[in-house]
Design a protein around this motif. Structure first.
Motif, PDB file in Angstrom:
ATOM      1  N   MET A  90       0.854  -1.193   0.000  1.00 22.69           N
ATOM      2  CA  MET A  90       0.000   0.000   0.000  1.00 22.69           C
ATOM      3  C   MET A  90       0.886   1.237   0.000  1.00 22.69           C
ATOM      4  O   MET A  90       1.718   1.419   0.891  1.00 22.69           O
ATOM      5  N   ARG A  92       2.078   5.210   0.268  1.00 24.78           N
ATOM      6  CA  ARG A  92       1.784   6.253   1.247  1.00 24.78           C
ATOM      7  C   ARG A  92       0.593   7.065   0.729  1.00 24.78           C
ATOM      8  O   ARG A  92       0.450   7.259  -0.478  1.00 24.78           O
TER       9      ARG A  92
ATOM     10  N   ARG B 144       0.566  -1.521   5.761  1.00 25.12           N
ATOM     11  CA  ARG B 144       1.492  -1.632   4.631  1.00 25.12           C
ATOM     12  C   ARG B 144       1.004  -2.625   3.574  1.00 25.12           C
ATOM     13  O   ARG B 144       1.341  -2.529   2.406  1.00 25.12           O
TER      14      ARG B 144
ATOM     15  N   HIS C 125      15.334   6.057   7.827  1.00 26.87           N
ATOM     16  CA  HIS C 125      14.816   4.744   8.205  1.00 26.87           C
ATOM     17  C   HIS C 125      14.014   4.767   9.504  1.00 26.87           C
ATOM     18  O   HIS C 125      13.064   4.010   9.672  1.00 26.87           O
ATOM     19  N   GLN C 126      14.409   5.633  10.442  1.00 27.66           N
ATOM     20  CA  GLN C 126      13.815   5.575  11.772  1.00 27.66           C
ATOM     21  C   GLN C 126      13.451   6.969  12.272  1.00 27.66           C
ATOM     22  O   GLN C 126      14.087   7.958  11.911  1.00 27.66           O
ATOM     23  N   ARG C 144       5.844   9.253  -1.832  1.00 26.35           N
ATOM     24  CA  ARG C 144       5.636   7.880  -2.302  1.00 26.35           C
ATOM     25  C   ARG C 144       6.892   7.305  -2.952  1.00 26.35           C
ATOM     26  O   ARG C 144       7.085   6.099  -2.974  1.00 26.35           O
ATOM     27  N   THR C 307      16.041   4.793   2.429  1.00 28.50           N
ATOM     28  CA  THR C 307      16.281   4.678   3.864  1.00 28.50           C
ATOM     29  C   THR C 307      17.578   3.947   4.167  1.00 28.50           C
ATOM     30  O   THR C 307      18.027   3.948   5.312  1.00 28.50           O
TER      31      THR C 307
ATOM     32  N   HIS D  89       9.123   2.422  -4.236  1.00 30.69           N
ATOM     33  CA  HIS D  89       7.852   2.671  -3.569  1.00 30.69           C
ATOM     34  C   HIS D  89       8.100   2.706  -2.068  1.00 30.69           C
ATOM     35  O   HIS D  89       8.388   1.672  -1.463  1.00 30.69           O
ATOM     36  N   MET D  90       8.004   3.896  -1.493  1.00 30.87           N
ATOM     37  CA  MET D  90       8.213   4.036  -0.046  1.00 30.87           C
ATOM     38  C   MET D  90       6.995   3.480   0.675  1.00 30.87           C
ATOM     39  O   MET D  90       5.869   3.920   0.443  1.00 30.87           O
ATOM     40  N   LYS D  91       7.220   2.501   1.526  1.00 35.50           N
ATOM     41  CA  LYS D  91       6.105   1.891   2.252  1.00 35.50           C
ATOM     42  C   LYS D  91       5.508   2.884   3.230  1.00 35.50           C
ATOM     43  O   LYS D  91       6.119   3.908   3.560  1.00 35.50           O
ATOM     44  N   ARG D  92       4.314   2.574   3.703  1.00 39.76           N
ATOM     45  CA  ARG D  92       3.701   3.397   4.746  1.00 39.76           C
ATOM     46  C   ARG D  92       4.568   3.279   6.008  1.00 39.76           C
ATOM     47  O   ARG D  92       5.131   2.222   6.283  1.00 39.76           O
ATOM     48  N   THR D  93       4.667   4.354   6.737  1.00 36.73           N
ATOM     49  CA  THR D  93       5.418   4.332   7.993  1.00 36.73           C
ATOM     50  C   THR D  93       4.776   3.350   8.955  1.00 36.73           C
ATOM     51  O   THR D  93       3.552   3.290   9.065  1.00 36.73           O
ATOM     52  N   PHE D  94       5.581   2.566   9.609  1.00 39.64           N
ATOM     53  CA  PHE D  94       5.077   1.629  10.609  1.00 39.64           C
ATOM     54  C   PHE D  94       5.494   2.122  11.978  1.00 39.64           C
ATOM     55  O   PHE D  94       6.683   2.324  12.241  1.00 39.64           O
ATOM     56  N   SER D 104       9.195   3.403  11.666  1.00 43.71           N
ATOM     57  CA  SER D 104      10.087   2.719  10.724  1.00 43.71           C
ATOM     58  C   SER D 104       9.660   2.962   9.290  1.00 43.71           C
ATOM     59  O   SER D 104       8.458   2.926   8.974  1.00 43.71           O
ATOM     60  N   ASN D 105      10.644   3.174   8.436  1.00 45.25           N
ATOM     61  CA  ASN D 105      10.378   3.386   7.020  1.00 45.25           C
ATOM     62  C   ASN D 105      11.292   2.511   6.183  1.00 45.25           C
ATOM     63  O   ASN D 105      12.449   2.295   6.532  1.00 45.25           O
ATOM     64  N   GLU D 106      10.774   2.008   5.090  1.00 44.71           N
ATOM     65  CA  GLU D 106      11.591   1.288   4.130  1.00 44.71           C
ATOM     66  C   GLU D 106      10.894   1.312   2.782  1.00 44.71           C
ATOM     67  O   GLU D 106       9.705   1.630   2.705  1.00 44.71           O
ATOM     68  N   GLU D 107      11.630   0.971   1.750  1.00 44.17           N
ATOM     69  CA  GLU D 107      11.081   1.098   0.407  1.00 44.17           C
ATOM     70  C   GLU D 107      11.193  -0.220  -0.350  1.00 44.17           C
ATOM     71  O   GLU D 107      12.061  -1.027  -0.063  1.00 44.17           O
TER      72      GLU D 107
END
Lengths: 317, 317, 317, 317
Positions: A90, A92, B144, C125-126, C144, C307, D89-94, D104-107
């Motif tokens: 999904m 952002r 996600r 990343h954090q 995105r 990240t 594609h940057m994932k949604r922040t967790f 946490s962020n990752e792509e």
């Protein structure tokens, strides 16, 4: 004495060779199966059954308007064969500019979308050596971005009579054995018990009960399964169906009882006869409601040059 | 003197405010639109129209069994909005072990599969700030790997009466202008000319002619388009359809004539009223055959937690 | 009476609060940690240590020219944290036109390439809530398709003095316990035993022995691990390193002994101090050859807005 | 008379055939090029040059510690050959559970990561018909998930003497012509002007100036380019380099002046001689600082079975 020994050795070797099993089935030679009965250059195979009359015949079976869904959700419970995926990411949320503060969401999907979930196989999917349905050649029709012939975009919607052959029910079990081969006798018996006959253009759907494992014990679900073998497939295909479907992952028994053969019914159907296969059907509701004849409706995605499509088919009565 | 100064200050402020244009539409407050008419906690919105009677009413319209496909092929001619993709990578052929020399092919697809091609929008797709249909909150329902509420897997198949409102035909053109806003008068006039009325549960499909550009001039196709505005959308939604569809990429006029608004009909339909949208329909055949009332059949993929699904819907008559 | 009741209520509340354990660590307030010692608006954090002199100091340590690789192969043996992937799809061979019959091959890779294999973490990343290193805010810098600040493309190559702190060796074991927290005393003792001191700009690499499980027992490898805790991390960071690295998946002990904290060293390093982390190092060769001081060379990919980056660093002596 | 006419026809045909150009180069027969000089079964080709002494020789060239980056950022400005992608594609922040409120962020990256950006080619990448470097056969070593021989994970880090051959500078231009073929004379002249000689194991880097277009006019950048042809490549390879690199997308002139040949230098280098290629180098800084001899350091990712790797190499002096 030496020559007698040698001679005996030769005899022994010869009989050993004779004992080595020939495979129980081989793909017919190209000149026996091509061109297809649908014509040289035909790409649609059994999909050619779709005619206006097919639709009218199917629609006649709709009495109450009840829709029974035959597909599994494409989600975490899915069973995958091999290394296939259905990974959804999904994105952002994007907040659009504008006084209406419109938030937008969408997802990136990474998947063998032709070959996951409740899935419909086309004729690019399988070959005998280099030869597909109607003798199209893999190296002549394959590219990095799809097949130039036999792609699933040729299929179009199916609206046809659907017949459920409840083999598990016929044999008085919830689920057939882990690699039970359904025989012609099983099919004939089940049809007789159901007082049903098959007609050209039917979507023939075989209930094995194996679907009970789907989402519950996926490792076992994909490890093997009961299903039709070459004989039963040949018998069914002689009835001229639009497709053969089942509640297991390959429609056919796996592994095949003949250890030399690798999923031969895939070739019987897709390569030799141009008959579609429909796998991983969700049949519990159809079976519990004892619906054995219905309007079958399915819309494969028109993915150009693809080997198949995940689908969300229904039974309507 | 002080009070005169204050008064003048107030007058000045008022006139400044009056000069800044208020937007022509705003999303209603949450307490005005939630809970939805379908009930608190409802996730299906207009999909709730699907009842056995809806199916029977649709099927009554099937006279000849002719199927008209309403989707574009997912292939090289596709028009994409923004940065979306439909990338297909055909894997290397795998030759299975076995005397039957079975070759297997499959493809990896990388795509915003909920938002490409002929595409069906669900209610996770859009929000007002943080608030979706029936006031579900983005941060409460998004993860996600998908939405925990409002996912497209809730939709199920649609079999319902379809009505084509041929606006381009009504206005005597092949294609409406690049950002022409369809009015209530246009719709009423077209329906009158077609001698048609709308009923609850209809799949309402608007012909703009913009689809002529699809696959021919994609940059122009996605740059702007004619379509319904807020007023026409509101009028149509009052007729209680199961969806609004069109042969353009957002169903609505884009950009909206009010420069402060970003695709407001997406919010009118998906957020405020829980009415589905169906974009990029291929209407040329329907129009050339002058089919304005038909059985509409559509099977969204059951992608758990997704914002929408590419679809391959049909009109049957 | 009322005020006595209120007072008693206050006492009760206070004692309830006192009974609930306060976490052993919290992220310092923004005004305590921002702006960073590297300056307001700085995005490079400890990467700022890279100066020509740093390179010269590192190169001085190169005596024999021996290269020791510190990264794992990105292949089937990889351990993944969570749902991450490294899926490679080899495309079909393309035979170019031309008399030289040139065949071309390439692969499609689908992966969280910033966070798999031997991986180098950047500052996007954090975060703590919405706040990153140097108080950049997630919603202000995230899009995105990447982060507009703190992206890993800022890093550039590292050539610096590397120091291996062999904690497992110091404690006389092959591998520390499944969630052993490395203490300041452990580090001081190991350094003393190695007769080593830390200098600003060092790549500080901690040997836990946990890498023995990599590719052998991946489920156990990612389930927990020994590593530094907050105290040891704080002590090491006070020595002003360019990075902290280890042969486990998070550098720090996991789970943290304080059950209220989720990987706090990630925040100590990446958020509070702008010190990079380097995970999943392959240290077996370095350890078996007893190399504790070396030229450390690492080239993160310049992925804009990412990240982190998978890396293939080396020790040279 | 008839037979004379026939004879004359034959003569005409023969001379026409003779006039049809033989290609200017063909791949040598297998028995001429295999086994490689590095030995039967060797997979590393020119990578075998990496020895401790190579490192020491390179490090000797480091005087000031200045690092010059030679790679482009993997970002929006990238030039792609063909249909390749670098989609992030940057994932949604967790937001992790825990009192420390760790975000946490990752792509997710979807890319032909072996063949994009500044990219390093291995020996699985190219073949002559079915035959690769050291006569490994495509169908014997290729699988859906990678090559079982010749994979880029064999390469390891390169630390070696780098030599920039400034052809553009030698010819007094900023940029060579759109499809100018660099000759042996050009190279000899430039080396002479630079007072430089080539040594075995060198990373030989050719400056064409074509890199000026990168990120500025990508369509032109990838449409054609100046570069070495077969003769110059053969001359350079006789000097036994570890790689040939350039600031264009194929290292060689494209299209090749001989219209029958498709990128023949790819075969000269990768197939016939097992010499690596390094494409899309960013040479502007090296050239403006007139650095022509330097320590060249490059760390390809260890992607098992891959055809190449994007890289972030540096020049150090």
């Amino acid at each position: 004495m030496k020559c007698i020994a040698l001679a005996m050795g030769a005899v022994l070797m010869a009989s050993t060779t004779a004992l080595a099993q020939a495979p129980s089935w081989t793909v017919p030679a190209e000149n026996e199966r091509c061109p297809s009965k649908w014509g040289a250059g035909d790409e649609r195979g059994s999909g050619n059954h779709m005619k206006p009359q097919t639709v009218l015949n199917a629609v006649k079976l709709i009495k109450t308007g009840e829709v029974i869904e035959l597909a599994y959700v494409l989600g975490p419970q899915m069973a995958f064969f091999g290394t296939r995926r259905f990974d959804m990411h999904m994105k952002r949320t994007f907040m659009n500019t504008g006084s209406n503060e419109r938030g937008s969401n969408e997802e990136m999907v990474l998947s063998e979308i032709g070959q996951v979930g409740t899935q419909f196989d086309g004729f690019a999917h399988q070959s005998h050596r280099n030869s597909h349905y109607n003798c199209f050649k893999t190296d002549e029709i394959s590219t990095r971005s799809g097949f130039t012939k036999l792609g699933i975009q040729n299929t179009g919607a199916f609206i046809t009579r659907g017949v459920l052959i409840d083999i598990a029910g016929f044999k008085g079990v919830e689920m057939l054995g882990d690699n039970y081969e359904i025989t012609v006798e099983d099919i004939e018996g089940a049809l007789k018990k159901q007082n049903a006959t098959l007609q050209p253009g039917d979507a023939v759907i075989i209930h094995t009960g194996w679907g009970k494992l789907y989402g519950k014990d996926n490792p076992r679900y994909v490890k093997s399964c009961p299903g039709i073998g070459v004989k039963a497939a040949t018998w069914l295909i002689a009835k001229d169906p639009i497709l053969l479907g089942s509640d297991n992952w390959p429609v056919e028994v796996a592994p095949n009882p003949d250890p030399q053969l690798s999923l031969p019914v895939h070739q019987v159907a897709l390569v030799v006869n141009g008959v579609h296969l429909l796998e991983n059907l969700k049949l519990d509701e159809l079976v519990s409601k004892q619906v054995t004849e219905f309007a079958f409706i399915m819309q494969p995605l028109k993915i150009q040059g693809a080997t198949g499509s995940t689908v969300s088919p229904i039974a309507v009565r």
